[in-house]
Design a protein around this motif. Structure first.
Motif, PDB file in Angstrom:
ATOM      1  N   UNK A   1      -9.951   4.058  -4.784  1.00 14.85           N
ATOM      2  CA  UNK A   1      -8.861   4.228  -3.815  1.00 14.85           C
ATOM      3  C   UNK A   1      -7.936   5.394  -4.137  1.00 14.85           C
ATOM      4  N   UNK A   2      -8.022   5.928  -5.345  1.00  9.99           N
ATOM      5  CA  UNK A   2      -7.156   7.051  -5.708  1.00  9.99           C
ATOM      6  C   UNK A   2      -7.746   8.404  -5.328  1.00  9.99           C
ATOM      7  N   UNK A   3      -8.995   8.440  -4.898  1.00 12.36           N
ATOM      8  CA  UNK A   3      -9.667   9.725  -4.706  1.00 12.36           C
ATOM      9  C   UNK A   3      -9.007  10.634  -3.676  1.00 12.36           C
TER      10      UNK A   3
ATOM     11  N   UNK B   1       0.820  -1.210   0.000  1.00 14.83           N
ATOM     12  CA  UNK B   1       0.000   0.000   0.000  1.00 14.83           C
ATOM     13  C   UNK B   1       0.855   1.261   0.000  1.00 14.83           C
ATOM     14  N   UNK B   2       2.054   1.189   0.613  1.00 17.12           N
ATOM     15  CA  UNK B   2       2.952   2.343   0.599  1.00 17.12           C
ATOM     16  C   UNK B   2       3.520   2.561  -0.794  1.00 17.12           C
ATOM     17  N   UNK B   3       3.901   1.477  -1.454  1.00 14.55           N
ATOM     18  CA  UNK B   3       4.430   1.590  -2.815  1.00 14.55           C
ATOM     19  C   UNK B   3       3.374   2.155  -3.751  1.00 14.55           C
ATOM     20  N   UNK B   4       2.126   1.715  -3.602  1.00 14.79           N
ATOM     21  CA  UNK B   4       1.055   2.213  -4.456  1.00 14.79           C
ATOM     22  C   UNK B   4       0.804   3.694  -4.197  1.00 14.79           C
ATOM     23  N   UNK B   5       0.792   4.099  -2.919  1.00 14.81           N
ATOM     24  CA  UNK B   5       0.559   5.507  -2.596  1.00 14.81           C
ATOM     25  C   UNK B   5       1.658   6.390  -3.167  1.00 14.81           C
TER      26      UNK B   5
END
Length: 592
Positions: free
Chosen positions: A426-428, A390-394
């Protein structure tokens, strides 16, 4: 008006039929070496010299003289020729003992385009005066002034040519015709057990005048009324990129040569049974290691000098860059206003090489984008491996949002419209500033149905544009179709994508750029591994970027692995919000 060049500076050429004029205080022999894009000649038949003065597209004089003209027709050069080096060889002396030669480039009407005084030479007996080269379809002249104390043979070795006695003999004979041998042991420069590449590497490692760096390979940052500032800066940044690549290549070649020579010397000690033991053998081994260390040290000093020159140039260039090419902490962004014209290129991040980690070269991509961008949210093999998924995606999403702001704000009237595919929503949180500013006009449609509807609509748009272009009816396009194009941000792929949606996404990646639809993906390739080879063409069509520094990009000249560094504002900075608002205001003011 003619431009006086300094070493390393370049200039676009006004045409393809040219003359290179040479003036020297003493008679010199002139030759021309034709090379490919990497700077390597592919045989002695690519060398024009007194024994074979004419090649397709170039003719040199057949003897030595103080005045010369080299006729060039760039369109007639042999296939694969991307560089033409004009070479001067001095019979019976060294260039440092005489007045500096002068080379000028003249157009087909005889007007002088550029001139270059080859100052600063010393023991050199052969020198590359200027180089005509093609970059991105444009022919340019570069002031080189790189000399070789080992003579013409050493120069040929640096161009990738093995010893060529017939060429060296023809040049020497031309020199003798004016009263003396070609100085500097021309033939000796091509001899030696290490061959052509090793000879060039040895010249670099030993600190001979062959070390002379071609400097920046780009125009200086000063005023140039003949070329728009942004275009000039764009060319200068690319020149810095190329010059660092070549400087590191020369250093690595020198290190390889030094180490291989040491290995040969150690092998000779071991091959002699009588010399394997005792103090003499130990001394021979220590001497071989010492010579290797000295060569490497000298090569490193040359590289450090070149890196320092490029760092000084980077310090001068960086504050002058327009917003599209500038870092987020640049004054260009702190006082940002929407530009009146579309930018020439966009800065995606910075690039470094291991030998010069402190020198960052801007990574630019030409606009409009010819291929999509992919910010890899996978944890990869380097720094991102320490991050939770989740950190990598953020972090990848933050890089993508910064790219969206940079791309839209750097264009006039708000740039391309933005649409988002984010089936789970999830990108909002990251997209909220874009939505609040008006860069993103409405939240993305949720779920698989939203993915399907968005992609289907964009495929229809691409089809309409293609049909209009082919039929010559661009004016008949629907009024709601934004002429500034569209940027599609895809997040959380492949979740919410069925087979049809994947096919449409691949179509947009392939056909969209030509129709003004550009793709920016945030995705982890491993998460899409279940689709197998079906997605391989998609990944290959996109330019991969990483949210953490990673060495995965190769330059087109020598194939170095460059480390990509993403650009993100400092924590707490409001530059993205301000730029997004300015972009949206420009769009509203334009009535779009």
């Amino acid at each position: 008006m003619a431009v006086e060049l300094v070493r390393g500076q370049n200039l676009p050429l006004p045409g393809t039929r040219l003359r290179v004029a040479v003036r020297a205080a003493e008679p010199v022999v002139v030759a021309a070496v034709l090379a490919d894009a990497t700077g390597r000649a592919r045989g002695t038949d690519r060398v024009a010299h007194p024994g074979a003065p004419a090649l397709p597209g170039v003719a040199v004089p057949a003897g030595a003289a103080a005045r010369h003209e080299v006729a060039v027709d760039l369109e007639a050069l042999p296939p694969g020729t991307e560089r033409l080096a004009v070479v001067l060889v001095l019979p019976g002396g060294r260039f440092g003992a005489a007045e500096a030669p002068y080379a000028s480039v003249e157009d087909a009407e005889g007007g002088t385009v550029a001139g270059f005084a080859l100052s600063g030479l010393g023991e050199e007996t052969a020198v590359v005066a200027v180089e005509l080269y093609r970059r991105q379809g444009v022919w340019k002249v570069r002031a080189v002034g790189q000399g070789y104390a080992g003579g013409f043979g050493e120069l040929l070795a640096d161009q990738g040519l093995a010893p060529a006695p017939q060429v060296l003999r023809a040049v020497a004979d031309a020199g003798r015709a004016v009263g003396g041998p070609v100085a500097g042991a021309a033939a000796a420069g091509a001899a030696g057990e290490h061959g052509a590449v090793g000879g060039a590497a040895e010249a670099l490692a030993t600190g001979s005048p062959a070390d002379e760096s071609p400097a920046t390979g780009a125009p200086a940052a000063g005023p140039d009324p003949g070329r728009p500032t942004e275009e000039r800066l764009y060319r200068q940044v690319w020149g810095m990129f190329e010059d660092l690549a070549r400087a590191v290549a020369a250093y690595r070649s020198a290190v390889d040569f030094a180490e291989s020579r040491m290995e040969r010397e150690l092998e000779r000690v071991l091959d002699d049974p009588a010399a394997r033991i005792g103090t003499a053998a130990a001394a021979a081994r220590e001497a071989a290691r010492t010579r290797c260390a000295e060569l490497v040290e000298r090569a490193r000093a040359v590289l450090d000098r070149d890196v320092l020159q490029l760092a000084e140039e980077a310090d001068e260039v960086e504050p002058a860059l327009p917003a599209a090419l500038a870092r987020w902490d640049s004054p260009a962004w702190s006082a940002f206003r929407a530009p009146a014209e579309a930018p020439r290129a966009l800065r995606l991040g910075d690039l470094t090489v291991p030998e010069a980690p402190g020198l960052r070269i801007p990574m630019l991509v030409g606009l409009p984008l010819e291929r999509g961008l992919w910010v890899d949210s996978g944890r990869g093999e380097e720094g991102a491996g320490d991050l939770a998924p989740e950190e990598a995606d953020a972090l990848a999403l933050a890089v993508a949002v910064a790219l969206v702001v940079r791309l839209t704000a750097a264009h006039p009237a708000g740039g391309p419209a933005l649409e988002v595919v984010d089936p789970a929503g999830t990108a909002m949180p990251a997209l909220a500033p874009l939505l609040a500013a008006g860069v993103l006009r409405e939240p993305p449609a949720p779920g698989a149905a939203g993915v399907s509807e968005t992609l289907e609509r964009l495929v229809r748009r691409v089809d309409l544009v293609q049909m209009a272009v082919r039929g010559g009816a661009v004016d008949a396009l629907p009024p709601g179709l934004d002429p500034a194009g569209l940027l599609l941000l895809v997040h959380d792929f492949p979740h919410g994508f069925d087979d049809r949606s994947i096919t449409r996404l691949r179509y947009l990646a392939d056909e969209g750029p030509a129709a003004g639809v550009h793709l920016l993906m945030v995705a982890d390739r491993e998460e899409a591994a279940g689709h197998g080879p079906l997605l391989d063409p998609l990944w290959r069509s996109l330019l991969r970027l990483t949210p953490v520094p990673e060495a995965h990009l190769a330059d087109p000249w020598v194939g170095h692995a460059w480390t990509f560094h993403p650009l993100l504002p400092e924590s707490g900075s409001t530059v993205l919000d301000r730029a997004a608002r300015a972009s949206a205001e420009a769009r509203r003011a334009s009535g779009r």
